[in-house]
Write an enzyme that holds these catalytic residues in place. Structure first.
Site, PDB file in Angstrom:
ATOM      1  N   GLY A 165       0.838  -1.186   0.000  1.00 24.52           N
ATOM      2  CA  GLY A 165       0.000   0.000   0.000  1.00 24.52           C
ATOM      3  C   GLY A 165       0.871   1.233   0.000  1.00 24.52           C
ATOM      4  O   GLY A 165       2.097   1.143  -0.133  1.00 24.52           O
TER       5      GLY A 165
ATOM      6  N   LYS B 130       3.952  -5.952   8.707  1.00 25.10           N
ATOM      7  CA  LYS B 130       3.803  -4.759   7.875  1.00 25.10           C
ATOM      8  C   LYS B 130       5.084  -3.944   8.017  1.00 25.10           C
ATOM      9  O   LYS B 130       5.391  -3.437   9.093  1.00 25.10           O
ATOM     10  CB  LYS B 130       2.593  -3.953   8.352  1.00 25.10           C
ATOM     11  CG  LYS B 130       2.358  -2.692   7.569  1.00 25.10           C
ATOM     12  CD  LYS B 130       1.132  -1.969   8.048  1.00 25.10           C
ATOM     13  CE  LYS B 130      -0.068  -2.587   7.398  1.00 25.10           C
ATOM     14  NZ  LYS B 130      -1.246  -1.732   7.489  1.00 25.10           N
TER      15      LYS B 130
ATOM     16  N   ASP C  19      -9.391   5.373   7.469  1.00 27.88           N
ATOM     17  CA  ASP C  19      -9.248   4.722   6.159  1.00 27.88           C
ATOM     18  C   ASP C  19     -10.054   3.426   6.106  1.00 27.88           C
ATOM     19  O   ASP C  19      -9.540   2.374   5.745  1.00 27.88           O
ATOM     20  CB  ASP C  19      -7.778   4.456   5.841  1.00 27.88           C
ATOM     21  CG  ASP C  19      -7.532   4.173   4.356  1.00 27.88           C
ATOM     22  OD1 ASP C  19      -8.381   4.561   3.523  1.00 27.88           O
ATOM     23  OD2 ASP C  19      -6.497   3.567   4.038  1.00 27.88           O
TER      24      ASP C  19
END
Length: 176
Positions: free
Chosen positions: A18, A38, A132
């Site tokens: 992303g 991540k 988000d």
């Protein structure tokens, strides 16, 4: 792939990328379980303002304990930059479901919405706003229950010096 972060998390496969991070399937070599890791994008890893905010957000999000919020297990900083260690859910995301041209029945959509709303309300009551919410951040556990993912990064991004004043955060397609 194959790298070990924090002398503990071996990266096994790429799961996605992303604007702020790359996500990998990893093996926790200490607890012998699969996790998602991540790793932040390099441009963000060098931004001290962002890193301070990211560390604070990681602690806040890790303190959330709710059946509809993805768990944060750990975080650290490696040679590739900061990383978060998250619960790995094999069933994927709502985005994955919708990408396979599957539609939810009205009952399924109501359950997904209600469970996501429960997780978001829990976080909001503790001062954390998601910023988000989108199908890719709605994940499913092994029993099909919803877990909202990706808290905190958008909030930390708002303080990054790589973000210009007035820049919208989140995903435009899903912004209200």
């Amino acid at each position: 792939l194959g790298r070990v972060l924090g002398n503990r998390y071996q990266l096994v496969a790429a799961l996605g990328s992303g604007a702020s991070a790359h996500v990998f399937l990893a093996e926790d070599m200490v607890l012998q379980r699969r996790v998602a890791v991540k790793v932040l994008q390099p441009a963000l890893a060098g931004d001290e303002t962002f890193l301070r905010r990211f560390r604070a957000e990681a602690r806040s999000v890790a303190a959330l304990n709710h059946p509809h919020v993805l768990r944060v297990f750990d975080w650290g900083e490696g040679e590739d930059g900061p990383y978060l260690v998250l619960e790995y859910l094999e069933r994927g995301s709502l985005f994955d479901v919708l990408s396979r041209d599957r539609r939810l029945t009205p009952g399924q959509a109501a359950r997904v919405g209600a469970q996501a709303s429960d997780g978001l309300a829990y976080a909001h009551a503790r001062g954390i706003v998601h910023r988000d919410v989108k199908p890719a951040n709605i994940l499913f556990d092994e029993e099909g229950r919803v877990r909202v993912a990706d808290f905190g990064v958008a909030r930390a991004l708002s303080s990054a010096s790589t973000t210009d004043p007035g820049t919208m955060l989140g995903t435009a397609r899903y912004a209200s």
